[in-house]
Design an enzyme around this catalytic site. Structure first.
Site, mmCIF file in Angstrom:
data_model
loop_
_atom_site.group_PDB
_atom_site.id
_atom_site.type_symbol
_atom_site.label_atom_id
_atom_site.label_comp_id
_atom_site.label_asym_id
_atom_site.label_seq_id
_atom_site.Cartn_x
_atom_site.Cartn_y
_atom_site.Cartn_z
ATOM 1 N N GLU A 44 3.166 6.575 5.520
ATOM 2 C CA GLU A 44 2.837 5.126 5.492
ATOM 3 C C GLU A 44 4.300 4.228 5.369
ATOM 4 O OE1 GLU A 44 1.066 2.148 1.862
ATOM 5 O OE2 GLU A 44 1.790 4.270 1.555
ATOM 6 N N GLU A 69 10.318 3.472 1.824
ATOM 7 C CA GLU A 69 10.488 1.959 1.092
ATOM 8 C C GLU A 69 11.692 1.789 0.969
ATOM 9 O OE1 GLU A 69 9.932 -1.170 -0.318
ATOM 10 O OE2 GLU A 69 8.209 -0.529 0.134
ATOM 11 N N ASP A 118 4.839 -7.496 6.048
ATOM 12 C CA ASP A 118 5.099 -9.072 6.100
ATOM 13 C C ASP A 118 4.713 -9.561 7.349
ATOM 14 O OD1 ASP A 118 6.632 -11.236 6.006
ATOM 15 O OD2 ASP A 118 8.427 -10.181 4.798
ATOM 16 N N LYS A 122 6.949 -17.195 11.233
ATOM 17 C CA LYS A 122 7.810 -18.060 12.242
ATOM 18 C C LYS A 122 7.802 -17.131 13.537
ATOM 19 C CE LYS A 122 9.976 -20.670 8.523
ATOM 20 N NZ LYS A 122 11.375 -20.917 7.995
ATOM 21 N N THR A 191 -4.542 -0.459 -1.617
ATOM 22 C CA THR A 191 -3.360 -0.768 -2.010
ATOM 23 C C THR A 191 -2.997 -1.779 -3.180
ATOM 24 O OG1 THR A 191 -2.619 -2.671 -0.732
ATOM 25 C CG2 THR A 191 -2.470 -0.632 0.211
ATOM 26 N N GLU A 192 -2.168 -1.799 -3.812
ATOM 27 C CA GLU A 192 -1.823 -2.811 -4.952
ATOM 28 C C GLU A 192 -2.159 -4.171 -4.541
ATOM 29 O OE1 GLU A 192 1.070 0.430 -5.923
ATOM 30 O OE2 GLU A 192 0.361 -0.363 -4.233
ATOM 31 N N GLU A 194 -4.030 -5.041 -1.935
ATOM 32 C CA GLU A 194 -5.484 -4.953 -1.360
ATOM 33 C C GLU A 194 -6.419 -5.519 -2.597
ATOM 34 O OE1 GLU A 194 -8.832 -2.439 1.023
ATOM 35 O OE2 GLU A 194 -6.841 -1.739 0.886
#
Length: 214
Positions: A44, A69, A118, A122, A191-192, A194
């Site tokens: 992940e 992470e 993320d 832009k 996920t958190e 979600e």
């Protein structure tokens, strides 16, 4: 959301270096040896506080899971949850995922998850999106012959962009779901983010894809 600084984080991660593996590049092509077994490995990218990873590891004990992470304060929270879970099929990496090929060897990963990445909305930031073609090149190299890429997001713009990116790169789309929670999928691990977004009525999108050359 900005995470609170944890001045004790370095010491905590050092104490738990059996879970949060330091010097990850040194283990390239040897991750099964780090786990101590020959189970397939799923990755992940951007594991956050670890809810998804732990849920998947409980549901699929026959698979090893690695969560990467970059935010140290966040990986600390994930580590605490992994410790509390008592699971032995999870490892964490506090690393920059800008080039996964430096950490994982060719065909070393059996499944890859991109959860609520993320969106970088832009245009000038397009190259930072984790579904941009330069990232897809990495995924193709580290995924094994049957490796699946699973992508979830609440951002429709990113989802549409990613579908085009996948198609242009030559991935085979095996699932395109425009409202994940409208179907009865008992295997879906949230996920958190979600949980947060879906509780507010936001639609969750999911795509599953494989590289055509596989």
């Amino acid at each position: 959301m900005r995470q609170r600084h944890k001045p004790w984080a370095d010491e905590f991660l050092l104490e738990n270096n059996h879970l949060v593996i330091p010097s990850a590049t040194e283990h390239r092509q040897n991750w099964q040896k780090v786990f101590g077994n020959d189970k397939p490995i799923h990755l992940e990218v951007g594991t956050g506080k670890g809810q998804f990873l732990i849920g998947m590891a409980k549901q699929y004990p026959e698979i090893n899971f690695i969560g990467i992470e970059i935010a140290k304060s966040v990986i600390v929270s994930a580590t605490e949850k992994v410790i509390d879970s008592g699971l032995d099929n999870i490892l964490l990496l506090n690393e920059d995922a800008s080039d996964l090929r430096e950490i994982f060897g060719e065909n070393e990963i059996a499944g890859l998850y991109l959860n609520f990445s993320d969106p970088w909305p832009k245009n000038r930031h397009e190259k930072r999106r984790l579904t941009y073609h330069s990232f897809l090149e990495q995924y193709e190299e580290i995924l094994d012959q049957n490796g699946e890429l699973i992508f979830k997001t609440d951002n429709r713009g990113l989802f549409e962009y990613s579908l085009v990116s996948f198609n242009n790169y030559g991935l085979k789309l095996e699932e395109v779901n425009l409202d994940l929670h409208a179907i009865d999928d008992e295997t879906n691990v949230m996920t958190e983010y979600e949980e947060k977004f879906s509780s507010k009525g936001q639609v969750i999108y999911r795509c599953k894809a494989r590289f055509e050359s596989r």
